[in-house]
Design an enzyme around this catalytic site. Structure first.
Site, PDB file in Angstrom:
ATOM      1  N   ASP A   1      -1.198  -0.904  -0.087  1.00  0.00           N
ATOM      2  CA  ASP A   1      -1.420   0.059  -1.175  1.00  0.00           C
ATOM      3  C   ASP A   1      -2.211  -0.567  -2.305  1.00  0.00           C
ATOM      4  O   ASP A   1      -1.898  -1.672  -2.764  1.00  0.00           O
ATOM      5  CB  ASP A   1      -0.069   0.506  -1.757  1.00  0.00           C
ATOM      6  CG  ASP A   1       0.424   1.797  -1.149  1.00  0.00           C
ATOM      7  OD1 ASP A   1      -0.393   2.596  -0.651  1.00  0.00           O
ATOM      8  OD2 ASP A   1       1.650   2.009  -1.154  1.00  0.00           O
TER       9      ASP A   1
ATOM     10  N   GLU B   1       3.064  13.075   2.247  1.00  0.00           N
ATOM     11  CA  GLU B   1       4.441  12.787   1.819  1.00  0.00           C
ATOM     12  C   GLU B   1       5.108  14.036   1.262  1.00  0.00           C
ATOM     13  O   GLU B   1       4.574  14.713   0.364  1.00  0.00           O
ATOM     14  CB  GLU B   1       4.418  11.665   0.755  1.00  0.00           C
ATOM     15  CG  GLU B   1       5.822  11.299   0.289  1.00  0.00           C
ATOM     16  CD  GLU B   1       5.894   9.990  -0.494  1.00  0.00           C
ATOM     17  OE1 GLU B   1       4.875   9.267  -0.579  1.00  0.00           O
ATOM     18  OE2 GLU B   1       6.982   9.685  -1.025  1.00  0.00           O
TER      19      GLU B   1
ATOM     20  N   ASP C   1       3.379   0.173  -2.255  1.00  0.00           N
ATOM     21  CA  ASP C   1       3.712  -0.154  -3.643  1.00  0.00           C
ATOM     22  C   ASP C   1       5.161   0.242  -3.943  1.00  0.00           C
ATOM     23  O   ASP C   1       5.666  -0.003  -5.049  1.00  0.00           O
ATOM     24  CB  ASP C   1       2.719   0.462  -4.640  1.00  0.00           C
ATOM     25  CG  ASP C   1       2.648   1.970  -4.544  1.00  0.00           C
ATOM     26  OD1 ASP C   1       3.342   2.567  -3.688  1.00  0.00           O
ATOM     27  OD2 ASP C   1       1.891   2.570  -5.340  1.00  0.00           O
TER      28      ASP C   1
HETATM   29  O1  KIV Z   1       4.650   2.834  -1.029  1.00  0.00           O
HETATM   30  C1  KIV Z   1       5.110   3.349   0.000  1.00  0.00           C
HETATM   31  O2  KIV Z   1       6.093   2.893   0.592  1.00  0.00           O
HETATM   32  C2  KIV Z   1       4.437   4.551   0.511  1.00  0.00           C
HETATM   33  C3  KIV Z   1       5.127   5.312   1.595  1.00  0.00           C
HETATM   34  C4  KIV Z   1       6.274   6.066   1.042  1.00  0.00           C
HETATM   35  C5  KIV Z   1       4.202   6.178   2.349  1.00  0.00           C
HETATM   36  O3  KIV Z   1       3.408   4.912   0.043  1.00  0.00           O
END
Ligand code: KIV
Length: 271
Positions: A90, A189, A51
């Site tokens: 996501d 993270e 996301d």
């Molecule tokens: O949305 C994204 O790019 C992520 C990464 C930072 C793990 O969740």
């Protein structure tokens, strides 16, 4: 690396074998067909349709505004570009928190309409109902703990998470809960490397870090950051593998100048 020999399509099972055999997992984000195709052909094991598309593709300040329809659009473009990598998408903000039925419907839409292979969602005990319900439909779920950008307004800052003992203990409990619920992997993270290594050693499933040190089972970075497209973003954990901001600016500048001078197109570049 015999575990990766003859792998035509990376699956959740392959990622587990990689952890079991001590082979590190390389994951990157992608949001469109052309770059996903390049990233896949260059050999990443997994692609995250993050996301973070909300920031890097749409220019929003946070990941909160991106919608489920927009994530499905990005994910289906990525799927069309990939032959080998496992594709994880996501679940966007507001599509799974506090409503496990809604979470299942969102996950089903992603799987059905994009053709991706798994979903990721942020949080621990507070989203366990949603994780469990999605898993009942046979949809693989990746967890995400530590700095969870969908909660940025709660945190108020993007600084390193879980430095304090209480938050670190909660994170360790959440990692165990997500593993027991059936998540196939976790993203950690921006947490201290020592804590991330401890978590990776305490669960059987692969743990993929971003800003979480080298003691985990794999790494993920945002593609546009590691390619240096977004040159203002320079967190300590980021290694730049290219400086595309400069390359692209230079190319576009030369094109503009060539058009102005009527150097482009030349005699060979016309019919
Ligand atoms: O949305 C994204 O790019 C992520 C990464 C930072 C793990 O969740």
């Amino acid at each position: 690396m015999s575990v990766m020999k003859d792998v035509k399509r990376v699956t959740t099972h392959v990622l587990q074998e990689m952890k079991n055999n001590g082979v590190k997992i390389a994951m990157l984000t992608a949001y469109d067909y052309s770059l996903a195709r390049l990233v896949d052909a260059a050999g990443v094991d997994a692609i995250l349709v993050g996301d973070s598309a909300s920031n890097v593709m749409a220019g929003h300040e946070t990941t909160l505004p991106i919608t489920l329809d927009q994530m499905i659009y990005h994910a289906s473009s990525v799927v069309r570009g990939c032959k080998r990598a496992l594709i994880v998408v996501d679940l966007p903000f507001g599509t799974y928190q506090g409503n496990s039925k809604g979470a299942l419907n969102s996950a089903i839409r992603i799987m059905k309409e994009s053709g991706a292979h798994a979903v990721k969602l942020e949080g621990g005990s507070e989203v366990l109902d949603s994780v469990e319900r999605i898993l009942t439909a046979g949809i693989p779920v990746m967890g995400h703990l530590g700095l969870t950008p969908q909660s940025i307004y709660k945190f108020g800052t993007y600084v390193v998470r879980a430095r304090e003992q209480e938050e670190a203990e909660r994170l360790k409990r959440d990692a165990k809960l997500l593993e027991q619920a059936g998540c196939f992997a976790l993203v950690l993270e921006k947490i201290p490397a020592k804590l991330a290594a401890e978590v990776a050693a305490s669960v059987q499933i692969p743990v993929i870090g971003i800003g979480a040190g080298s003691g985990v089972d794999g790494q993920v970075l945002v593609l546009h950051d590691m390619l240096g497209i977004n040159h203002e973003f320079k967190p300590r954990f980021l290694r730049r593998y290219a400086e595309l901001h400069d390359t692209i600016s230079d190319a576009v500048g030369r094109y503009v100048s060539d058009v102005r001078r009527v150097d482009f197109p030349n005699a060979e570049e016309q019919y």
